[in-house]
Design a protein around this motif. Structure first.
Motif, PDB file in Angstrom:
ATOM      1  N   ARG A 144       0.970 -19.399  25.330  1.00 18.35           N
ATOM      2  CA  ARG A 144       0.607 -20.689  26.294  1.00 18.35           C
ATOM      3  C   ARG A 144      -0.264 -21.697  25.429  1.00 18.35           C
ATOM      4  NH1 ARG A 144       4.297 -21.172  29.470  1.00 18.35           N
ATOM      5  NH2 ARG A 144       3.437 -22.542  30.915  1.00 18.35           N
ATOM      6  N   THR A 145      -0.826 -21.105  24.481  1.00 19.83           N
ATOM      7  CA  THR A 145      -1.695 -22.120  23.625  1.00 19.83           C
ATOM      8  C   THR A 145      -1.208 -22.559  22.084  1.00 19.83           C
ATOM      9  OG1 THR A 145      -3.241 -20.270  22.887  1.00 19.83           O
ATOM     10  CG2 THR A 145      -3.638 -21.661  24.979  1.00 19.83           C
ATOM     11  N   MET A 146      -0.138 -21.814  21.988  1.00 24.59           N
ATOM     12  CA  MET A 146       0.388 -21.972  20.446  1.00 24.59           C
ATOM     13  C   MET A 146       1.419 -23.239  20.463  1.00 24.59           C
ATOM     14  SD  MET A 146       3.148 -19.084  18.743  1.00 24.59           S
ATOM     15  CE  MET A 146       2.014 -17.841  18.856  1.00 24.59           C
ATOM     16  N   ASP A 147       1.114 -23.762  19.102  1.00 26.21           N
ATOM     17  CA  ASP A 147       1.977 -24.893  18.996  1.00 26.21           C
ATOM     18  C   ASP A 147       3.582 -24.632  18.467  1.00 26.21           C
ATOM     19  OD1 ASP A 147       3.404 -27.085  17.800  1.00 26.21           O
ATOM     20  OD2 ASP A 147       1.565 -27.845  16.618  1.00 26.21           O
ATOM     21  N   PRO A 148       4.482 -25.106  19.556  1.00 27.30           N
ATOM     22  CA  PRO A 148       5.778 -24.507  19.609  1.00 27.30           C
ATOM     23  C   PRO A 148       6.481 -24.949  18.359  1.00 27.30           C
ATOM     24  CG  PRO A 148       5.734 -26.396  21.106  1.00 27.30           C
ATOM     25  CD  PRO A 148       4.137 -26.103  20.775  1.00 27.30           C
TER      26      PRO A 148
ATOM     27  N   GLU B  20      -7.420 -18.426  19.713  1.00 28.83           N
ATOM     28  CA  GLU B  20      -7.464 -16.971  19.415  1.00 28.83           C
ATOM     29  C   GLU B  20      -8.515 -16.206  19.894  1.00 28.83           C
ATOM     30  OE1 GLU B  20      -5.133 -16.458  15.260  1.00 28.83           O
ATOM     31  OE2 GLU B  20      -6.606 -17.943  15.037  1.00 28.83           O
ATOM     32  N   LEU B  21      -9.673 -16.837  19.657  1.00 29.46           N
ATOM     33  CA  LEU B  21     -10.824 -16.086  20.226  1.00 29.46           C
ATOM     34  C   LEU B  21     -10.754 -15.981  21.708  1.00 29.46           C
ATOM     35  CD1 LEU B  21     -13.501 -17.804  17.992  1.00 29.46           C
ATOM     36  CD2 LEU B  21     -12.632 -15.374  17.865  1.00 29.46           C
ATOM     37  N   VAL B  22     -10.346 -17.150  22.364  1.00 27.54           N
ATOM     38  CA  VAL B  22     -10.229 -16.905  23.691  1.00 27.54           C
ATOM     39  C   VAL B  22      -9.277 -16.148  24.405  1.00 27.54           C
ATOM     40  CG1 VAL B  22      -9.446 -18.612  25.908  1.00 27.54           C
ATOM     41  CG2 VAL B  22     -11.029 -19.267  24.275  1.00 27.54           C
ATOM     42  N   ALA B  23      -8.035 -16.020  23.585  1.00 32.45           N
ATOM     43  CA  ALA B  23      -7.007 -15.186  23.956  1.00 32.45           C
ATOM     44  C   ALA B  23      -7.472 -13.648  24.010  1.00 32.45           C
ATOM     45  CB  ALA B  23      -5.689 -15.449  23.056  1.00 32.45           C
TER      46      ALA B  23
ATOM     47  N   ILE C 171     -15.009  -7.663  25.272  1.00 34.95           N
ATOM     48  CA  ILE C 171     -14.780  -9.189  25.426  1.00 34.95           C
ATOM     49  C   ILE C 171     -14.924  -9.316  23.796  1.00 34.95           C
ATOM     50  CG2 ILE C 171     -15.560 -11.527  25.792  1.00 34.95           C
ATOM     51  CD1 ILE C 171     -15.762 -10.575  28.572  1.00 34.95           C
ATOM     52  N   PRO C 172     -16.095  -9.227  23.217  1.00 33.44           N
ATOM     53  CA  PRO C 172     -16.225  -9.543  21.559  1.00 33.44           C
ATOM     54  C   PRO C 172     -15.482  -8.689  20.740  1.00 33.44           C
ATOM     55  CG  PRO C 172     -18.171  -8.347  22.453  1.00 33.44           C
ATOM     56  CD  PRO C 172     -17.331  -8.675  23.662  1.00 33.44           C
ATOM     57  N   PHE C 173     -15.320  -7.441  20.986  1.00 31.78           N
ATOM     58  CA  PHE C 173     -14.193  -6.606  20.448  1.00 31.78           C
ATOM     59  C   PHE C 173     -12.872  -7.377  20.217  1.00 31.78           C
ATOM     60  CE2 PHE C 173     -10.765  -3.386  19.646  1.00 31.78           C
ATOM     61  CZ  PHE C 173     -11.346  -2.499  18.670  1.00 31.78           C
ATOM     62  N   SER C 174     -12.215  -7.700  21.336  1.00 27.04           N
ATOM     63  CA  SER C 174     -10.964  -8.117  21.131  1.00 27.04           C
ATOM     64  C   SER C 174     -10.980  -9.399  20.624  1.00 27.04           C
ATOM     65  CB  SER C 174     -10.312  -8.247  22.625  1.00 27.04           C
ATOM     66  OG  SER C 174     -10.144  -7.007  23.278  1.00 27.04           O
TER      67      SER C 174
ATOM     68  N   PHE D  69      -8.131  -9.338  17.457  1.00 25.08           N
ATOM     69  CA  PHE D  69      -6.764  -9.997  17.461  1.00 25.08           C
ATOM     70  C   PHE D  69      -6.644 -10.989  16.480  1.00 25.08           C
ATOM     71  CE2 PHE D  69      -6.548  -7.934  21.604  1.00 25.08           C
ATOM     72  CZ  PHE D  69      -5.235  -7.165  21.632  1.00 25.08           C
ATOM     73  N   PRO D  70      -7.731 -11.982  16.484  1.00 23.30           N
ATOM     74  CA  PRO D  70      -7.712 -13.023  15.192  1.00 23.30           C
ATOM     75  C   PRO D  70      -7.483 -12.413  13.946  1.00 23.30           C
ATOM     76  CG  PRO D  70      -8.976 -13.753  17.201  1.00 23.30           C
ATOM     77  CD  PRO D  70      -8.840 -12.050  17.568  1.00 23.30           C
ATOM     78  N   ALA D  71      -8.497 -11.311  13.723  1.00 20.18           N
ATOM     79  CA  ALA D  71      -8.421 -10.700  12.351  1.00 20.18           C
ATOM     80  C   ALA D  71      -7.170 -10.222  11.955  1.00 20.18           C
ATOM     81  CB  ALA D  71      -9.628  -9.793  12.368  1.00 20.18           C
ATOM     82  N   TYR D  72      -6.488  -9.394  13.056  1.00 22.67           N
ATOM     83  CA  TYR D  72      -5.317  -8.796  12.864  1.00 22.67           C
ATOM     84  C   TYR D  72      -4.158  -9.952  12.300  1.00 22.67           C
ATOM     85  CZ  TYR D  72      -0.763  -6.730  14.325  1.00 22.67           C
ATOM     86  OH  TYR D  72       0.635  -6.033  14.154  1.00 22.67           O
ATOM     87  N   TRP D  73      -4.110 -11.099  13.026  1.00 24.60           N
ATOM     88  CA  TRP D  73      -3.205 -11.940  12.884  1.00 24.60           C
ATOM     89  C   TRP D  73      -3.315 -12.660  11.452  1.00 24.60           C
ATOM     90  CZ3 TRP D  73       1.383 -11.676  15.237  1.00 24.60           C
ATOM     91  CH2 TRP D  73       1.269 -11.087  16.595  1.00 24.60           C
ATOM     92  N   HIS D  74      -4.533 -12.697  11.375  1.00 27.92           N
ATOM     93  CA  HIS D  74      -4.851 -13.584   9.952  1.00 27.92           C
ATOM     94  C   HIS D  74      -4.463 -12.821   8.852  1.00 27.92           C
ATOM     95  CE1 HIS D  74      -6.070 -17.525  11.291  1.00 27.92           C
ATOM     96  NE2 HIS D  74      -6.617 -17.023  12.317  1.00 27.92           N
TER      97      HIS D  74
END
Length: 621
Positions: free
Chosen positions: A380-384, A394-397, A460-463, A467-472
């Motif tokens: 929902r927050t990604m640039d299409p 990413e941090l919020v997600a 909360i801080p774990f995720s 997730f951002p670390a994984y995608w980057h």
């Protein structure tokens, strides 16, 4: 073999809207060596053999012009074949120009073209045709032509290389400079862009991939061109033309790769608009619900798989964290390896999986919620257009996903921890192990959420980190998606496992507090009233290092667990795809298309060489 059969045999598969299948019949004349209107099996075998040559495209074009099969092309042969294939309404071409004389001599017939000379002539022919066409329309010789005249020139010379959207907007080139007309320099610049379109695409793909927001402007394009080529391949005017047609008249804006699709892909068509807005909205809602349910199921299966693999490590981590160093006689384990040895000796191999049942029951919805919520917020927050998402989102997600999972995580872990500690209690006090149902009844509904605040502080801080670390890691380190690259199993596993290391270690203090709050304290052990009290007493009684007890074991457990979970999740998506998944908007060109049979590629390229003479070449034959 008739013409239709011949075309079916040599024409590449796929969308041929810019090169009609009928135009492949142009090559029929080359294959029909006997000139009887049919291609024999022997003729076709010879033609297929030619197509396997590395220079088959130019060789076939040479044979097409070599009407008498002499191995050379005379001035008259070249002129007659040229005129026979372009039609009477084509822009005239002067065969007695100085450029032709440089190849064939000043006197007709005094020099003929061999194969190598012919290839160079064909390579430069379009440039000469462009020059003559501009001169033909520039009747007052002021160096300008009208927009409709420019469009006619490009349609004859390169219409098959452009999408209909670009063709429709060709006259707008006059808006780059005042006056409403198009100069010769602009015509040449546009032609250079078309001629170097493969390099244009490579630069755009590389520049957008390296850009933080997935978009580039003219400066980014030129800078990347300078840094990635030996010379500055494109002039500022050529860059302006590229962004003019990609940006639909707004060349100053930052553009994503998908914006350049209409320029890069001649088959590009404008996306179809929705017919009924209301129907589209209702279908979209149902689609999102169904897709989330699909992700939930796959996330649960992947989570159960990852948890089973690393459960023995989790048991060791829990026992190490609950060990109270201030209670005399309670220091059972010297370190994690000593814990492994004693668990195996006292409880057997099955002891490493004590409490696995409740873990599997709870871990499925836990991981399913985490993965589903993260994917949903990201989508929902990604640039299409670029597929990029800002780091803040990413941090919020990730944080939202971690917070949502606590509704299942806390009850799961308090039961799991107490089951894991029973083996230790049985050894020390001779207590009879109780089952998960007994523990749930003993705790009650509110007791199952004891330590929930510490659980939130951990998850909360774990995720948010994970997730951002994984995608980057996937995109920036392993270059996923760069020139269509797909990560291997080991690369995906490495990215998922590495991302789990900092996420697991930096959230260890909250995990230690959660473990202490959720473990039933035995006689002589400190009791904690809440999270703040636990932090204070642990620090006062055991020091700062106590907050990182089991940290290495937590890394060893969380890193591979999330590694295998994410790998399983992605491979389940790959092998069990969502049946109603919308296809992402991508730019598909020769650089990204699947490899075809080289013979068919050579046939297509040979036809393109002939089409460079005129866009309708062969239609009259």
């Amino acid at each position: 073999m008739a013409k239709n059969q011949f075309v079916n045999a040599i024409a590449p598969k796929g969308d041929l809207t810019k090169i009609g299948r009928s135009q492949f019949a142009t090559l029929f004349r080359v294959a029909d060596s006997s000139k009887r209107g049919l291609v024999s099996w022997d003729d076709f075998v010879v033609f297929e053999t030619i197509l396997k040559r590395p220079d088959a495209d130019y060789w076939i074009a040479f044979q097409y012009f070599d009407v008498d099969d002499s191995g050379t092309i005379t001035h008259d042969e070249f002129k007659n074949v040229f005129k026979a294939n372009i039609g009477p309404d084509a822009i005239p071409f002067d065969f007695d120009c100085d450029w032709i004389k440089l190849y064939l001599g000043k006197k007709k017939g005094t020099h003929v073209l061999g194969y190598n000379e012919f290839t160079q002539l064909m390579k430069g022919l379009q440039g000469e045709r462009l020059r003559q066409a501009f001169k033909y329309f520039d009747s007052d010789q002021d160096g300008f032509i009208k927009p409709d005249q420019f469009k006619r020139i490009i349609l004859e010379l390169a219409g098959h290389k452009l999408s209909q959207a670009v063709i429709d907007r060709l006259p707008t080139l006059c808006t780059l400079t005042p006056g409403g007309r198009i100069s010769y320099s602009e015509v040449i610049a546009f032609h250079n862009v078309i001629r170097e379109m493969d390099m244009v695409e490579r630069i755009i793909r590389e520049a957008t991939a390296k850009s933080k927001d997935g978009r580039i402007d003219q400066s980014d394009f030129i800078n990347h061109c300078v840094s990635s080529t030996r010379y500055s391949l494109f002039t500022p005017m050529e860059a302006s033309i590229i962004f003019h047609f990609a940006g639909r008249g707004s060349p100053s804006q930052r553009l994503a790769l998908i914006d350049f699709a209409q320029l890069l892909d001649p088959r590009w068509q404008a996306p179809a608009e929705q017919i009924a807005e209301k129907t589209s909205t209702s279908v979209s809602i149902l689609h999102h619900i169904a897709h989330s349910a699909y992700n939930f199921c796959l996330g649960g299966a992947a989570g159960a798989f990852g948890a089973t693999i690393v459960y023995p490590i989790d048991l060791v981590k829990t026992r190490m964290q609950n060990q109270r160093s201030t209670v005399v006689g309670q220091l059972l384990y010297k370190n994690s390896f000593d814990c492994i040895r004693k668990v195996f000796r006292n409880e057997g191999f099955i002891g490493f999986y004590r409490g696995l049942g409740p873990q599997l029951i709870g871990v499925a919805p836990e991981k399913a919620i985490k993965l589903t919520v993260n994917d949903f917020v990201r989508s929902r927050t990604m640039d299409p257009e670029t597929g990029r998402i800002k780091l803040s989102w990413e941090l919020v997600a990730g944080g939202t996903a971690g917070g949502c999972q606590v509704i299942f995580t806390n009850p799961l872990e308090i039961v799991k921890i107490r089951l894991q500690m029973q083996g230790e209690a049985a050894k020390l006090e001779g207590a009879v192990p109780k089952g998960a149902v007994h523990i749930v009844r003993q705790l009650g509904l509110f007791g199952l959420y004891k330590g929930a605040s510490a659980c939130l502080l951990r998850d909360i801080p774990f995720s948010a980190i994970y997730f951002p670390a994984y995608w980057h890691l996937k995109r920036d380190i392993f270059n996923e998606g760069y020139n269509g690259k797909q990560l291997s199993f080991l690369e995906t596993l490495a990215a998922a496992a590495i991302a789990g290391m900092p996420a697991a270690y930096f959230t260890t203090p909250a995990d230690v507090v959660k473990t202490r709050l959720q473990t039933e304290a035995r006689t002589g052990q400190t009791h904690y009233k809440g999270m703040g009290d636990a932090f204070a007493k642990i620090y006062r009684e055991e020091g700062f290092r106590a907050f990182f007890k089991g940290g290495p074991a937590r890394i060893v457990r969380s890193s591979p667990q999330f590694g295998f979970t994410l790998v399983a999740y992605e491979y389940l998506h790959k092998f069990l795809p969502y049946p109603f998944q919308d296809k992402p908007r991508e730019v598909e060109t020769a650089l990204t298309s699947q490899p075809e049979d080289m013979s068919k590629i050579h046939a297509r390229n040979a036809l393109k060489i002939l089409l460079d003479v005129h866009g309708d070449f062969g239609r009259r034959s």
